[in-house]
Design a protein around this motif. Structure first.
Motif, PDB file in Angstrom:
ATOM      1  N   ILE A  35      14.492  25.105  20.128  1.00 39.44           N
ATOM      2  CA  ILE A  35      13.774  25.277  21.385  1.00 39.44           C
ATOM      3  C   ILE A  35      13.112  23.954  21.758  1.00 39.44           C
ATOM      4  CG2 ILE A  35      13.343  27.738  21.084  1.00 39.44           C
ATOM      5  CD1 ILE A  35      10.454  26.982  20.237  1.00 39.44           C
ATOM      6  N   ASP A  36      12.827  23.801  23.028  1.00 41.81           N
ATOM      7  CA  ASP A  36      12.036  22.685  23.536  1.00 41.81           C
ATOM      8  C   ASP A  36      11.000  23.298  24.469  1.00 41.81           C
ATOM      9  OD1 ASP A  36      10.932  20.367  24.495  1.00 41.81           O
ATOM     10  OD2 ASP A  36      12.791  19.563  25.318  1.00 41.81           O
ATOM     11  N   ILE A  37       9.743  23.269  24.058  1.00 36.98           N
ATOM     12  CA  ILE A  37       8.659  23.818  24.864  1.00 36.98           C
ATOM     13  C   ILE A  37       8.076  22.679  25.690  1.00 36.98           C
ATOM     14  CG2 ILE A  37       6.445  25.016  24.832  1.00 36.98           C
ATOM     15  CD1 ILE A  37       7.312  26.209  22.108  1.00 36.98           C
ATOM     16  N   SER A  38       8.044  22.866  27.004  1.00 33.35           N
ATOM     17  CA  SER A  38       7.727  21.771  27.925  1.00 33.35           C
ATOM     18  C   SER A  38       6.373  21.119  27.691  1.00 33.35           C
ATOM     19  CB  SER A  38       7.809  22.266  29.368  1.00 33.35           C
ATOM     20  OG  SER A  38       6.807  23.225  29.640  1.00 33.35           O
ATOM     21  N   CYS A  39       5.407  21.830  27.162  1.00 35.24           N
ATOM     22  CA  CYS A  39       4.049  21.285  27.062  1.00 35.24           C
ATOM     23  C   CYS A  39       3.752  20.602  25.733  1.00 35.24           C
ATOM     24  CB  CYS A  39       3.024  22.389  27.325  1.00 35.24           C
ATOM     25  SG  CYS A  39       3.038  23.668  26.056  1.00 35.24           S
ATOM     26  N   THR A  40       4.726  20.454  24.842  1.00 37.38           N
ATOM     27  CA  THR A  40       4.454  19.831  23.547  1.00 37.38           C
ATOM     28  C   THR A  40       5.622  18.973  23.071  1.00 37.38           C
ATOM     29  OG1 THR A  40       3.924  20.246  21.216  1.00 37.38           O
ATOM     30  CG2 THR A  40       5.226  21.923  22.324  1.00 37.38           C
ATOM     31  N   PRO A  41       5.329  17.807  22.520  1.00 40.70           N
ATOM     32  CA  PRO A  41       6.394  16.992  21.947  1.00 40.70           C
ATOM     33  C   PRO A  41       6.808  17.483  20.553  1.00 40.70           C
ATOM     34  CG  PRO A  41       4.325  15.867  21.662  1.00 40.70           C
ATOM     35  CD  PRO A  41       4.037  17.104  22.481  1.00 40.70           C
ATOM     36  N   PHE A  42       6.030  18.402  19.976  1.00 40.04           N
ATOM     37  CA  PHE A  42       6.340  18.867  18.622  1.00 40.04           C
ATOM     38  C   PHE A  42       7.769  19.402  18.501  1.00 40.04           C
ATOM     39  CE2 PHE A  42       6.769  22.406  15.651  1.00 40.04           C
ATOM     40  CZ  PHE A  42       6.597  21.709  14.456  1.00 40.04           C
ATOM     41  N   THR A  43       8.245  20.108  19.530  1.00 32.86           N
ATOM     42  CA  THR A  43       9.564  20.721  19.423  1.00 32.86           C
ATOM     43  C   THR A  43      10.691  19.698  19.396  1.00 32.86           C
ATOM     44  OG1 THR A  43       9.463  21.177  21.805  1.00 32.86           O
ATOM     45  CG2 THR A  43       8.928  22.993  20.313  1.00 32.86           C
ATOM     46  N   ASN A  44      10.428  18.452  19.803  1.00 32.31           N
ATOM     47  CA  ASN A  44      11.439  17.405  19.645  1.00 32.31           C
ATOM     48  C   ASN A  44      11.709  17.114  18.169  1.00 32.31           C
ATOM     49  OD1 ASN A  44       9.893  16.560  22.396  1.00 32.31           O
ATOM     50  ND2 ASN A  44      12.089  16.156  22.509  1.00 32.31           N
ATOM     51  N   SER A  45      10.745  17.433  17.319  1.00 36.43           N
ATOM     52  CA  SER A  45      10.909  17.213  15.883  1.00 36.43           C
ATOM     53  C   SER A  45      11.940  18.154  15.258  1.00 36.43           C
ATOM     54  CB  SER A  45       9.569  17.386  15.162  1.00 36.43           C
ATOM     55  OG  SER A  45       8.644  16.431  15.613  1.00 36.43           O
ATOM     56  N   LEU A  46      12.197  19.294  15.885  1.00 32.18           N
ATOM     57  CA  LEU A  46      13.109  20.275  15.301  1.00 32.18           C
ATOM     58  C   LEU A  46      14.520  19.726  15.118  1.00 32.18           C
ATOM     59  CD1 LEU A  46      11.785  23.448  17.163  1.00 32.18           C
ATOM     60  CD2 LEU A  46      11.261  22.716  14.820  1.00 32.18           C
ATOM     61  N   ILE A 107       7.395   9.104   9.458  1.00 26.11           N
ATOM     62  CA  ILE A 107       8.370   9.304   8.382  1.00 26.11           C
ATOM     63  C   ILE A 107       8.669  10.786   8.129  1.00 26.11           C
ATOM     64  CG2 ILE A 107       7.904   7.103   7.250  1.00 26.11           C
ATOM     65  CD1 ILE A 107       6.161   8.618   5.233  1.00 26.11           C
ATOM     66  N   ASN A 108       7.816  11.670   8.632  1.00 26.93           N
ATOM     67  CA  ASN A 108       8.047  13.109   8.521  1.00 26.93           C
ATOM     68  C   ASN A 108       8.768  13.682   9.736  1.00 26.93           C
ATOM     69  OD1 ASN A 108       6.716  13.467   5.958  1.00 26.93           O
ATOM     70  ND2 ASN A 108       4.808  13.077   7.064  1.00 26.93           N
ATOM     71  N   GLY A 109       9.115  12.831  10.678  1.00 28.06           N
ATOM     72  CA  GLY A 109       9.809  13.284  11.875  1.00 28.06           C
ATOM     73  C   GLY A 109       8.916  13.885  12.935  1.00 28.06           C
ATOM     74  N   LEU A 110       7.596  13.713  12.813  1.00 28.83           N
ATOM     75  CA  LEU A 110       6.659  14.225  13.818  1.00 28.83           C
ATOM     76  C   LEU A 110       6.390  13.152  14.866  1.00 28.83           C
ATOM     77  CD1 LEU A 110       4.198  16.059  11.431  1.00 28.83           C
ATOM     78  CD2 LEU A 110       6.059  17.056  12.780  1.00 28.83           C
ATOM     79  N   VAL A 111       6.326  13.550  16.105  1.00 30.94           N
ATOM     80  CA  VAL A 111       6.226  12.604  17.214  1.00 30.94           C
ATOM     81  C   VAL A 111       4.912  11.826  17.168  1.00 30.94           C
ATOM     82  CG1 VAL A 111       6.181  12.359  19.725  1.00 30.94           C
ATOM     83  CG2 VAL A 111       7.750  13.997  18.659  1.00 30.94           C
ATOM     84  N   ILE A 112       5.054  10.505  17.271  1.00 25.69           N
ATOM     85  CA  ILE A 112       3.925   9.582  17.369  1.00 25.69           C
ATOM     86  C   ILE A 112       3.710   9.191  18.833  1.00 25.69           C
ATOM     87  CG2 ILE A 112       3.077   7.263  16.787  1.00 25.69           C
ATOM     88  CD1 ILE A 112       4.809   7.450  14.226  1.00 25.69           C
ATOM     89  N   ALA A 113       4.827   8.886  19.501  1.00 28.22           N
ATOM     90  CA  ALA A 113       4.737   8.427  20.888  1.00 28.22           C
ATOM     91  C   ALA A 113       5.900   8.969  21.709  1.00 28.22           C
ATOM     92  CB  ALA A 113       4.733   6.902  20.940  1.00 28.22           C
ATOM     93  N   TYR A 114       5.529   9.523  22.861  1.00 30.61           N
ATOM     94  CA  TYR A 114       6.472  10.014  23.851  1.00 30.61           C
ATOM     95  C   TYR A 114       5.951   9.440  25.164  1.00 30.61           C
ATOM     96  CZ  TYR A 114       9.528  13.598  25.997  1.00 30.61           C
ATOM     97  OH  TYR A 114      10.502  14.277  26.689  1.00 30.61           O
ATOM     98  N   PRO A 115       6.489   8.289  25.605  1.00 31.20           N
ATOM     99  CA  PRO A 115       5.906   7.534  26.718  1.00 31.20           C
ATOM    100  C   PRO A 115       5.581   8.368  27.953  1.00 31.20           C
ATOM    101  CG  PRO A 115       7.700   6.313  25.733  1.00 31.20           C
ATOM    102  CD  PRO A 115       7.718   7.687  25.105  1.00 31.20           C
ATOM    103  N   GLY A 116       4.354   8.202  28.427  1.00 27.27           N
ATOM    104  CA  GLY A 116       3.890   8.871  29.619  1.00 27.27           C
ATOM    105  C   GLY A 116       3.484  10.324  29.416  1.00 27.27           C
TER     106      GLY A 116
END
Length: 122
Positions: A35-46, A107-116
């Motif tokens: 899934i990709d939930i629009s309000c969080t970058p966390f789901t990009n880690s999946l 290194i754990n695959g969790l988002v640090i930066a998602y520009p803008g």
């Protein structure tokens, strides 16, 4: 005042089949694992964390995109390409439709930066 009482209840068998609250299969989502939930970058880690990555090689995904706050969903295509790999982080080129950006993960695959959109502060 906004009404935030909307909810969404869908589920997956983890193998690409999706179901509504009544247990009916949602055929248009078949094949999507993440899934990709629009309000969080966390789901990009999946999808990033499910695979080993080779630099400059793209991986394509069918994703269930969940829009917040309207709580709607649709299937979208996304791709990630590992473009930079260091001891502390990795950077991916991310594409979904005509949208494209770079996403940096730790290194754990969790988002640090998602520009803008998101920057994690330590």
């Amino acid at each position: 005042m906004r009404n935030f009482n909307k909810s969404l209840n869908i589920s997956s068998n983890g193998k690409g089949r999706w179901f509504d609250v009544k247990g009916n299969e949602i055929h248009e989502l078949n094949g999507a694992l993440d899934i990709d939930i629009s309000c969080t970058p966390f789901t990009n880690s999946l999808p990033i964390n499910r695979f080993e990555w080779d630099q400059n090689k793209s991986k394509n995904f069918k994703i269930v995109f969940i829009s917040i706050p309207d709580m709607t969903y649709k299937e979208v295509k996304q791709s990630y390409t590992l473009i930079k790999d260091t001891i502390d982080s990795r950077e991916f080129q991310y594409k979904s439709g005509i949208y494209e950006t770079k996403i940096e993960v730790d290194i754990n695959g969790l988002v640090i930066a998602y520009p803008g959109i998101f920057t994690r502060h330590f």
